[in-house]
Design a protein around this motif. Structure first.
Motif, PDB file in Angstrom:
ATOM      1  N   SER A   1       3.495  -7.107 -34.552  1.00  0.00           N
ATOM      2  CA  SER A   1       3.093  -5.704 -34.649  1.00  0.00           C
ATOM      3  C   SER A   1       4.372  -4.863 -34.754  1.00  0.00           C
ATOM      4  CB  SER A   1       2.264  -5.290 -33.438  1.00  0.00           C
ATOM      5  OG  SER A   1       3.024  -5.468 -32.257  1.00  0.00           O
TER       6      SER A   1
ATOM      7  N   TYR B   1      -4.834   4.181 -41.832  1.00  0.00           N
ATOM      8  CA  TYR B   1      -5.506   4.078 -40.532  1.00  0.00           C
ATOM      9  C   TYR B   1      -6.801   3.288 -40.686  1.00  0.00           C
ATOM     10  CZ  TYR B   1      -8.275   5.383 -36.452  1.00  0.00           C
ATOM     11  OH  TYR B   1      -9.061   5.342 -35.320  1.00  0.00           O
TER      12      TYR B   1
ATOM     13  N   SER C   1      -0.515  -4.329 -39.278  1.00  0.00           N
ATOM     14  CA  SER C   1      -0.856  -3.094 -38.579  1.00  0.00           C
ATOM     15  C   SER C   1      -2.272  -2.662 -38.938  1.00  0.00           C
ATOM     16  CB  SER C   1       0.107  -1.959 -38.966  1.00  0.00           C
ATOM     17  OG  SER C   1       1.454  -2.345 -38.846  1.00  0.00           O
TER      18      SER C   1
ATOM     19  N   ASP D   1      -3.760  -1.432 -32.747  1.00  0.00           N
ATOM     20  CA  ASP D   1      -4.497  -0.987 -31.561  1.00  0.00           C
ATOM     21  C   ASP D   1      -5.361  -2.090 -30.992  1.00  0.00           C
ATOM     22  OD1 ASP D   1      -3.541   1.550 -31.201  1.00  0.00           O
ATOM     23  OD2 ASP D   1      -4.993   2.484 -32.542  1.00  0.00           O
ATOM     24  N   TYR D   2      -5.922  -2.881 -31.890  1.00  0.00           N
ATOM     25  CA  TYR D   2      -6.778  -3.974 -31.426  1.00  0.00           C
ATOM     26  C   TYR D   2      -5.906  -5.208 -31.259  1.00  0.00           C
ATOM     27  CZ  TYR D   2     -10.147  -0.526 -32.778  1.00  0.00           C
ATOM     28  OH  TYR D   2     -10.842   0.656 -32.879  1.00  0.00           O
ATOM     29  N   SER D   3      -5.050  -5.135 -30.207  1.00  0.00           N
ATOM     30  CA  SER D   3      -3.966  -6.103 -30.051  1.00  0.00           C
ATOM     31  C   SER D   3      -4.456  -7.499 -29.707  1.00  0.00           C
ATOM     32  CB  SER D   3      -2.993  -5.620 -28.969  1.00  0.00           C
ATOM     33  OG  SER D   3      -3.687  -5.389 -27.757  1.00  0.00           O
TER      34      SER D   3
ATOM     35  N   SER E   1      -2.628   0.783 -38.311  1.00  0.00           N
ATOM     36  CA  SER E   1      -2.199   2.141 -38.656  1.00  0.00           C
ATOM     37  C   SER E   1      -0.699   2.089 -38.911  1.00  0.00           C
ATOM     38  CB  SER E   1      -2.543   3.139 -37.552  1.00  0.00           C
ATOM     39  OG  SER E   1      -1.942   2.761 -36.329  1.00  0.00           O
TER      40      SER E   1
ATOM     41  N   GLU F   1       5.340  -1.487 -33.282  1.00  0.00           N
ATOM     42  CA  GLU F   1       5.208  -0.250 -32.504  1.00  0.00           C
ATOM     43  C   GLU F   1       6.477   0.594 -32.509  1.00  0.00           C
ATOM     44  OE1 GLU F   1       3.906  -3.071 -31.562  1.00  0.00           O
ATOM     45  OE2 GLU F   1       1.772  -2.590 -31.380  1.00  0.00           O
TER      46      GLU F   1
ATOM     47  N   LYS G   1       1.244   0.147 -35.773  1.00  0.00           N
ATOM     48  CA  LYS G   1       0.772  -0.458 -34.535  1.00  0.00           C
ATOM     49  C   LYS G   1      -0.541  -1.171 -34.794  1.00  0.00           C
ATOM     50  CE  LYS G   1      -1.550   3.706 -32.777  1.00  0.00           C
ATOM     51  NZ  LYS G   1      -1.726   4.567 -31.588  1.00  0.00           N
TER      52      LYS G   1
ATOM     53  N   ASP H   1     -10.154   2.011 -38.146  1.00  0.00           N
ATOM     54  CA  ASP H   1     -10.722   2.412 -36.847  1.00  0.00           C
ATOM     55  C   ASP H   1     -11.305   1.273 -36.025  1.00  0.00           C
ATOM     56  OD1 ASP H   1     -12.978   1.831 -38.316  1.00  0.00           O
ATOM     57  OD2 ASP H   1     -14.075   3.647 -37.727  1.00  0.00           O
TER      58      ASP H   1
END
Length: 797
Positions: A738, A647, A686, A724-726, A688, A740, A722, A649
């Protein structure tokens, strides 16, 4: 009165000596001259007058009456009977002739077989009789290994001056004395207090009773030379093995049942054959002889003898093995190992704090014991031939510098070569990847001959394809002899694969097939301060402070909502930990070596980016956790898994994200461990993720014939991730995606399809594997979802 008293005393002594006369002898095979352990010798046809030969074939019997007849019986041999008279020579030599009869010809049905009930009772009492279930114990053990060359070998090489010096004496001799203490179920420490090896003054290794066989014959699967064999006294063994009650005899107040065993026909498993001696006292193993049912390149036979201690426990008394290497480069080698266990103490006060984390370690004075110590520790005197071997090899070893050669082997086991006070690091000598092609160079570091517990050195290498030099230097200080605690500083100007800043960067594999297909790198200039430690017995860790300048060696990338980052600076503090519960650590060749753990091993890496320190532009938190485990299941095979997750952040440059978990490359069709075989190296990215690698090796359980026995494995791998900060995704080259949804692949692997003889020690196996990509990320064309791989392995059978 005085003379009368003296006369009576002499008569009494004569009667006593005559009445306590000892009958000695030895039982051997008439053809091979091999000692026959646990043969039954009966005198005067009297069941109360009998004795069993010991593990070396010797027997002693205290006579209370005149012996006129002797009968000797042994499983698999014709019974021999002889008359004893005044012309009989002592100690008597009994030679037995092998039978031609097999167990199949005289086996009886299950319902009538008296051996079955005895085996059931033995299985029911396994846990009670297993010495490793005793709460606490301690013992001392004397070990001796003899290596002999066959007469044919010596005659063929009679022109070899060194071999001619043996003159029929043992080719090699090794002795050790160890002290072991134990707390159930698995806390153990064995200290080598004495070690002697022919030809060497300072051996960095020693022989142990459990080198080639288990301490006790009670595990469901007996591991011999890295192969698991089903124990004939495991649950369900009556369906797998044939048993026959060969004979019974009395031993003091108990009855001993002699039961032969071998695998049933058409039962596809790795089995043993041999003889069990079951004592009616607790239905425990008193003696056992076992060897693999199928002959291999390396043939091993084990013999174990147990004693009844404290009127409560059956405990190993002597463990023997014989190992045969047939035609090793036209040399037939016979290795005999004997271990004598004494000074046994059970149910004694021991505390966990009294144990080192090493299960085996060598005392500093082990090679300095004097002759009086050895004479008091040996259970049998050295023969004249063995003494001659020590004398000849010690002289030859001094002349030929055997200790120097052993030092080379010791360093090579650590991926190093040594010259005086300098070590050359082999892991930095040759490197291969798609970006550099071949990197030629080396690492040069000082060793303890320069300054004890201090290392200084560096590495350098030149990439043939990228025409660039990489280099670095470091200095480390070790606080203890075991090198568990150290501090160091490092600098490097190097390249590192994207996505390889995490747990994969802590791998110590010298040969990593995944590195062959690495093609996307960052150039780094890095300074580090590193502290390494061990604590809580099973936890090792590393804390590092790093300052890095990173230059991506691929098209310009940007952070989300940021300007392009052709070069960026980062500073971080990292904490790495590895926890291996009940891990077995042994001191081998002067350094601690992991022998694995029966429990899952857990890895953790936490990195915190320090913005505005040393000019760093990034602040972030990055966490990775992984666990892996492998275990053997009776009658099913070996299962292995690795579960990992990570992970981040915040948004980071590509090199610091998670990628590179694929290993699909048509030019390198090899299975790379803990990677996805149908995924391109950098297909997904990714911040995460969760990965699972699951495999099961059936061994030869699924397919086994006389000429074809591949080892079959199945695989199931899955991954999810994934980003998150696409908004970063729009800045990446088009080949990145990515993840998902769940990525799925399955495979089947067959090792040893082709087996090539390797010096008559074993087989180099070539196999194949096929993997199929399915699910959400499968491709329209079926063939594009397939990956075909080549495997390599080594086996002794």
């Amino acid at each position: 009165m005085k003379h009368t008293t003296l006369l009576f005393l002499l008569l009494f002594l004569m009667h006593f000596v005559h009445g306590q006369q000892t009958f000695r002898g030895k039982v051997t095979d008439i053809n091979t001259k091999e000692s026959l352990a646990f043969a039954n010798i009966q005198f005067n046809h009297d069941p109360k007058m009998q004795v069993t030969s010991d593990i070396n074939g010797n027997f002693n019997f205290e006579l209370t009456k005149v012996i006129t007849n002797l009968k000797c019986s042994y499983v698999g041999y014709d019974t021999m009977e002889m008359t004893i008279n005044e012309t009989t020579k002592f100690p008597i030599q009994i030679t037995l002739t092998p039978k031609n009869t097999t167990l199949d010809e005289i086996i009886i049905t299950q319902n009538e077989n008296p051996a079955f009930n005895i085996i059931r009772k033995t299985i029911a009492n396994k846990e009670r009789n297993n010495p490793e279930n005793i709460g606490r114990f301690r013992y001392q053990c004397y070990n001796k290994i003899n290596v002999n060359l066959s007469p044919d070998t010596l005659s063929r090489r009679k022109n070899n001056n060194e071999l001619r010096g043996f003159k029929g004496n043992p080719f090699f001799l090794m002795e050790s004395v160890t002290k072991r203490k134990y707390i159930a179920p698995n806390i153990s420490e064995e200290v080598v207090i004495a070690s002697r090896v022919s030809g060497l003054k300072n051996p960095a290794f020693a022989s142990l009773a459990t080198d080639l066989q288990p301490f006790a014959f009670y595990q469901d699967n007996i591991k011999l030379v890295n192969v698991y064999y089903l124990n004939p006294i495991s649950e369900g063994s009556l369906k797998k093995y044939k048993f026959r009650l060969e004979e019974t005899f009395e031993k003091e107040k108990d009855t001993v049942f002699v039961i032969s065993f071998e695998p049933k026909q058409n039962k596809n498993f790795d089995g043993l054959k041999g003889v069990l001696y079951i004592n009616s006292n607790q239905y425990a193993i008193q003696n056992v002889i076992a060897t693999p049912n199928e002959r291999a390149k390396i043939n091993l036979k084990i013999q174990q003898q147990y004693q009844y201690v404290n009127n409560k426990y059956w405990f190993p008394e002597q463990l023997n093995y014989s190992l045969t290497l047939d035609n090793l480069s036209q040399i037939k080698m016979l290795i005999d190992g004997k271990s004598y266990i004494d000074h046994v103490e059970v149910d004694i006060p021991l505390e966990k704090k009294d144990f080192s984390y090493e299960i085996v370690r060598i005392s500093e004075n082990a090679t300095k014991q004097d002759s009086s110590f050895w004479e008091s520790s040996r259970h049998e005197k050295l023969t004249q031939k063995e003494l001659a071997t020590y004398q000849y090899l010690d002289s030859l070893g001094l002349k030929k510098n055997f200790d120097g050669y052993m030092k080379v082997i010791e360093k090579f086991s650590q991926n190093k070569l040594s010259y005086h006070f300098i070590d050359f690091d082999l892991s930095k000598t040759f490197r291969f990847n798609k970006y550099e092609g071949t990197r030629l160079g080396t690492g040069i570091y000082t060793n303890d001959l320069f300054v004890k517990n201090f290392v200084i050195g560096g590495f350098g290498g030149y990439g043939i394809k990228d025409h660039q030099w990489k280099y670095g230097g470091e200095a480390s200080y070790f606080f203890d002899q075991k090198k568990d605690f150290s501090v160091g500083i490092k600098h490097q100007s190097n390249i590192t694969e994207i996505g390889n800043y995490g747990l994969r960067n802590y791998s110590s594999d010298l040969f990593n097939l995944r590195s062959l297909i690495s093609g996307t790198f960052d150039e780094i200039k890095q300074n580090s301060f590193v502290f390494k430690f061990r604590t809580l017995r099973y936890l090792t860790g590393q804390v590092s402070l790093n300052q890095t300048v990173v230059s991506p060696l691929y098209p310009d990338l940007v952070l989300a909502n940021s300007a392009p980052l052709n070069t960026y600076k980062t500073a971080d503090i990292s904490f790495f930990a590895r926890y291996a519960f009940k891990e077995k650590i042994a001191q081998i060749f002067g350094s601690n070596t992991s022998l694995g753990s029966n429990y899952p091993i857990v890895y953790l890496l936490y990195t915190h980016g320090l913005k505005n320190i040393f000019g760093s532009q990034l602040e972030y938190n990055k966490l990775e956790i992984a666990t892996e485990h492998s275990f053997f299941v009776k009658n099913f095979g070996k299962t292995r898994y690795r579960l990992e997750t990570g992970y981040i952040d915040t948004s980071l440059p590509l090199g610091l994200l998670f990628t590179g978990e694929g290993s699909l490359d048509s030019a390198n069709p090899y299975i790379a461990k803990n990677t996805f075989q149908t995924m391109m190296p950098y297909e997904f990215v990714s911040d995460s993720y969760i990965n699972l690698f699951l495999s099961h090796n059936f061994g030869t359980l699924l397919l086994k014939t006389s000429y074809f026995e591949p080892s079959v494995s199945i695989h199931q791998n899955l991954s999810w991730g994934k980003l998150d900060y696409s908004d970063l995704l729009s800045t990446l080259p088009s080949q990145y995606e990515s993840k998902e949804n769940v990525f799925l692949e399955a495979g089947i692997q067959a090792d040893n399809i082709i087996k090539l003889n390797m010096l008559n020690v074993g087989y180099f196996g070539i196999g194949a594997a096929v993997f199929h990509r399915y699910g959400y990320y499968s491709k329209p064309d079926f063939h594009d979802n397939m990956a075909y791989k080549i495997t390599f392995s080594f086996t002794i059978k």
